[in-house]
Every structure is written in structure tokens, then in C-alpha cells.
Scaffold this motif. Structure first.
Motif, short mmCIF file in Angstrom:
data_model
loop_
_atom_site.label_atom_id
_atom_site.label_comp_id
_atom_site.label_asym_id
_atom_site.label_seq_id
_atom_site.Cartn_x
_atom_site.Cartn_y
_atom_site.Cartn_z
N PRO A 9 -49.67 -11.49 6.08
CA PRO A 9 -50.08 -10.10 6.29
C PRO A 9 -51.44 -9.96 6.96
O PRO A 9 -51.78 -8.89 7.46
CB PRO A 9 -50.11 -9.51 4.87
N SER A 10 -52.23 -11.04 6.98
CA SER A 10 -53.54 -10.98 7.63
C SER A 10 -53.48 -11.34 9.11
O SER A 10 -54.51 -11.31 9.79
CB SER A 10 -54.52 -11.91 6.91
N SER A 11 -52.30 -11.71 9.61
CA SER A 11 -52.16 -12.10 11.02
C SER A 11 -52.56 -10.98 11.95
O SER A 11 -52.31 -9.80 11.68
CB SER A 11 -50.72 -12.53 11.32
N LYS A 12 -53.18 -11.35 13.07
CA LYS A 12 -53.57 -10.38 14.09
C LYS A 12 -52.92 -10.67 15.44
O LYS A 12 -53.06 -9.89 16.38
CB LYS A 12 -55.09 -10.38 14.25
N ILE A 13 -52.21 -11.82 15.52
CA ILE A 13 -51.55 -12.18 16.76
C ILE A 13 -50.31 -13.00 16.43
O ILE A 13 -50.33 -13.82 15.51
CB ILE A 13 -52.51 -12.96 17.70
N TRP A 14 -49.23 -12.74 17.15
CA TRP A 14 -47.97 -13.46 16.97
C TRP A 14 -47.57 -14.08 18.30
O TRP A 14 -47.81 -13.51 19.37
CB TRP A 14 -46.86 -12.51 16.51
N TYR A 15 -46.93 -15.26 18.25
CA TYR A 15 -46.48 -15.94 19.46
C TYR A 15 -45.44 -16.97 19.07
O TYR A 15 -45.33 -17.35 17.89
CB TYR A 15 -47.66 -16.63 20.17
N ALA A 16 -44.68 -17.43 20.04
CA ALA A 16 -43.65 -18.44 19.79
C ALA A 16 -44.03 -19.73 20.51
O ALA A 16 -44.47 -19.71 21.66
CB ALA A 16 -42.29 -17.95 20.27
N LEU A 17 -43.86 -20.86 19.81
CA LEU A 17 -44.11 -22.18 20.38
C LEU A 17 -42.81 -22.95 20.46
O LEU A 17 -41.94 -22.80 19.60
CB LEU A 17 -45.09 -22.98 19.52
N PRO A 18 -42.65 -23.80 21.47
CA PRO A 18 -41.46 -24.66 21.53
C PRO A 18 -41.50 -25.71 20.43
O PRO A 18 -42.53 -25.91 19.77
CB PRO A 18 -41.55 -25.29 22.92
N GLY A 19 -40.39 -26.39 20.21
CA GLY A 19 -40.34 -27.44 19.21
C GLY A 19 -41.31 -28.56 19.54
O GLY A 19 -41.69 -28.75 20.69
N GLY A 20 -41.69 -29.30 18.52
CA GLY A 20 -42.59 -30.44 18.73
C GLY A 20 -44.04 -30.13 18.44
O GLY A 20 -44.90 -31.01 18.59
N TYR A 21 -44.34 -28.88 18.03
CA TYR A 21 -45.72 -28.52 17.69
C TYR A 21 -45.86 -28.34 16.18
O TYR A 21 -44.98 -27.79 15.53
CB TYR A 21 -46.13 -27.23 18.40
N PHE A 22 -46.98 -28.82 15.66
CA PHE A 22 -47.23 -28.78 14.23
C PHE A 22 -48.61 -28.16 13.98
O PHE A 22 -49.59 -28.52 14.62
CB PHE A 22 -47.17 -30.20 13.64
N ASP A 23 -48.66 -27.22 13.04
CA ASP A 23 -49.90 -26.52 12.76
C ASP A 23 -50.95 -27.44 12.15
O ASP A 23 -50.64 -28.30 11.32
CB ASP A 23 -49.65 -25.36 11.79
N SER A 83 -52.54 -26.14 16.97
CA SER A 83 -51.31 -26.93 16.80
C SER A 83 -51.39 -28.18 17.65
O SER A 83 -51.97 -28.17 18.75
CB SER A 83 -50.07 -26.11 17.22
N LEU A 84 -50.80 -29.26 17.14
CA LEU A 84 -50.70 -30.51 17.87
C LEU A 84 -49.26 -30.69 18.33
O LEU A 84 -48.33 -30.49 17.54
CB LEU A 84 -51.12 -31.70 17.00
N GLY A 85 -49.09 -31.07 19.59
CA GLY A 85 -47.75 -31.27 20.13
C GLY A 85 -47.50 -32.73 20.48
O GLY A 85 -48.40 -33.42 20.97
N MET A 86 -46.31 -33.19 20.21
CA MET A 86 -45.90 -34.54 20.58
C MET A 86 -44.54 -34.44 21.26
O MET A 86 -43.57 -33.97 20.66
CB MET A 86 -45.81 -35.45 19.35
N HIS A 87 -44.48 -34.90 22.51
CA HIS A 87 -43.25 -34.80 23.28
C HIS A 87 -43.07 -36.08 24.10
O HIS A 87 -43.96 -36.92 24.18
CB HIS A 87 -43.29 -33.59 24.21
N TYR A 88 -41.91 -36.18 24.72
CA TYR A 88 -41.63 -37.30 25.60
C TYR A 88 -41.75 -36.86 27.05
O TYR A 88 -41.23 -35.80 27.44
CB TYR A 88 -40.23 -37.86 25.36
N ALA A 89 -42.44 -37.66 27.85
CA ALA A 89 -42.55 -37.39 29.28
C ALA A 89 -41.28 -37.87 29.98
O ALA A 89 -40.40 -38.50 29.37
CB ALA A 89 -43.78 -38.10 29.86
N ASP A 90 -41.18 -37.57 31.28
CA ASP A 90 -40.00 -37.95 32.04
C ASP A 90 -39.76 -39.46 32.05
O ASP A 90 -38.62 -39.92 32.14
CB ASP A 90 -40.11 -37.44 33.48
N ASP A 91 -40.87 -40.23 31.96
CA ASP A 91 -40.72 -41.68 31.98
C ASP A 91 -40.46 -42.27 30.59
O ASP A 91 -40.42 -43.49 30.42
CB ASP A 91 -41.96 -42.33 32.60
#
Length: 235
Positions: A9-23, A83-91
Motif C-alpha cells: 500500500p505504500s507503493s508510489k510506482i508500478w512496473y513490469a519486469l521480464p523473467g530472470g530479475y530478482f528483487d 533488481s538483479l537480472g541473470m540471463h543467457y546471451a546469444d552465445d
């Protein structure tokens, strides 16, 4: 998937992140002195150090102090989420990124002027673009690659950074969303991702509308126009 933080309830901004991100719980890492949260944090850090080999304890203790210092610095600069994101690159290699959200108090000005002004004061602005978000809200985006100086034990390296600037409806604050990564080869992917995130940003709680769309029936069902808008913004 809707994170529990979206219902704060104290939030002042909302947004959506893709998978692979951790708060990253920056509030928990920078508690008020003398608070119960600080006591809990000290207990957790003590437990961590207890399981560390004795010859590495000083190094771990120093790293934990650095984490607390960085959390305090972020909060002092208006950062409300990280948030920290961990993903795989094209290689196939693993790439990391850091995503932060800040709310900064600003002097009032028309929203479009604020968006232009915010992006124009960057020292190394590149690929500047003005965006029109749902509801005809103005925003701006820029990205650049900077060279970080060498530090003790860490060689010099290039860092990609992308910044979104979105004025609040009141005009008294500016939302600054930033993504940083050493995976400069993924620059286009990150730029496209940040533009997508921009279209999900809201300064009022969007969840009731989203949940009505999910139910998709009954008197609360929104018109097709509203439903299309929500789907376009949040997927």
C-alpha cells in the motif's frame, strides 16, 4: 506473475519486469539505527560470518559492509527498488544486469519539458528518444557505453547504461529507471527491453483493472478498448 511488492500500500510506482530479475531488499539492507530490523540484519550477518572459513572472514565482512554502504547510497539518491537480472546471451554465456528505480523530487514543469530536460542534462547522452506512453504521457530514454576505470583487483571494463525518465502526473517528481550491464554486446536487446518496461510504468495502482481483465466476465468487465490497452501495457 505479480510480485507481492505490487500490493504494497505504500507503493508510489508500478512496473513490469521480464523473467530472470530478482528483487534486492535495499530497505532491509539499510535499516534505521536501533530498529528491530537492524537487530535482525546484524543477526543474519553474524550467521553468515560464522559459516565462512576463518581465513576468509575479513574479506566477507568487508564485502557485507560494502553491500550495506551501497544500499544506503542508493536510498539517499531516491532509489526505491533494485533488481538483479541473470540471463543467457546469444552465445550461451551468462550475462548480468542491475535494474534500479528512483523517484526524485523536481521543480514543477510541464511533463514534456521535464522529460526533455531530464535526458538532455546527461553528460554522455546517446541515442536519445522521446516516447509517448499509454494515456499520451511523455517520457524519454537514452543509452550509452562508458568505460569504468580499473580498481584494485578489477580491470577496466565497458559498462552499458540505459535510462528512462518518466514524469509523475503531479509534475513534482520524476521516475528514473536505469539498467546497467557489462554485457555491452546485448545493447540492442536491453534498449528494446527498457522501452517495453516504459509502457508498463504507472503511478497509480493498475492491479484492479488488470485483475478485472483476468476475470474477463461479469459487470466489472472493462470495455474492449481498456482491455486492449492493459494487454498492450502488461502482456
Amino acid at each position: 506473475m505479480i510480485d507481492d511488492t505490487a500490493r504494497d500500500p505504500s507503493s508510489k510506482i508500478w512496473y513490469a519486469l521480464p523473467g530472470g530479475y530478482f528483487d534486492v531488499p535495499i530497505d532491509a539492507l539499510d535499516p534505521m539505527p536501533g530498529s528491530e530490523q537492524e537487530t535482525h540484519l546484524d543477526q543474519v550477518l553474524a550467521l553468515v560470518l560464522d559459516v565462512v572459513p576463518e581465513d576468509q572472514r575479513d574479506r566477507y565482512a568487508s564485502a557485507l559492509r560494502d553491500v550495506r554502504y551501497m544500499a544506503a547510497q542508493m536510498r539517499s539518491e531516491g532509489v526505491v527498488a533494485c533488481s538483479l537480472g541473470m540471463h543467457y546471451a546469444d552465445d550461451g554465456s551468462a550475462v548480468m544486469s542491475v535494474f534500479t528505480v528512483a523517484l526524485r523530487d523536481i521543480e514543477w514543469a510541464p511533463a514534456k519539458i521535464t522529460a526533455v530536460r531530464a535526458v538532455s542534462v546527461r553528460e554522455c547522452q546517446e541515442e536519445i528518444e522521446l516516447l509517448t506512453l499509454p494515456g499520451d504521457r511523455p517520457a524519454s530514454i537514452s543509452d550509452t557505453v562508458i568505460t569504468m576505470p580499473a580498481l584494485a583487483g578489477v580491470p577496466s571494463q565497458d559498462l552499458y547504461q540505459c535510462n528512462l525518465y518518466i514524469p509523475t502526473p503531479s509534475g513534482a517528481q520524476l521516475g528514473v529507471l536505469t539498467l546497467s550491464s557489462t554485457a555491452v554486446g546485448s545493447r540492442k536487446h536491453y534498449r528494446d527491453m527498457m522501452e517495453g518496461i516504459a509502457h508498463t510504468v504507472s503511478f497509480h495502482d493498475p492491479l484492479p483493472e488488470i485483475e478485472r481483465v483476468v476475470r474477463g466476465a461479469g459487470p466489472d468487465r472493462p470495455s474492449d478498448g481498456i482491455q486492449d490497452s492493459i494487454v498492450a501495457d502488461f502482456g
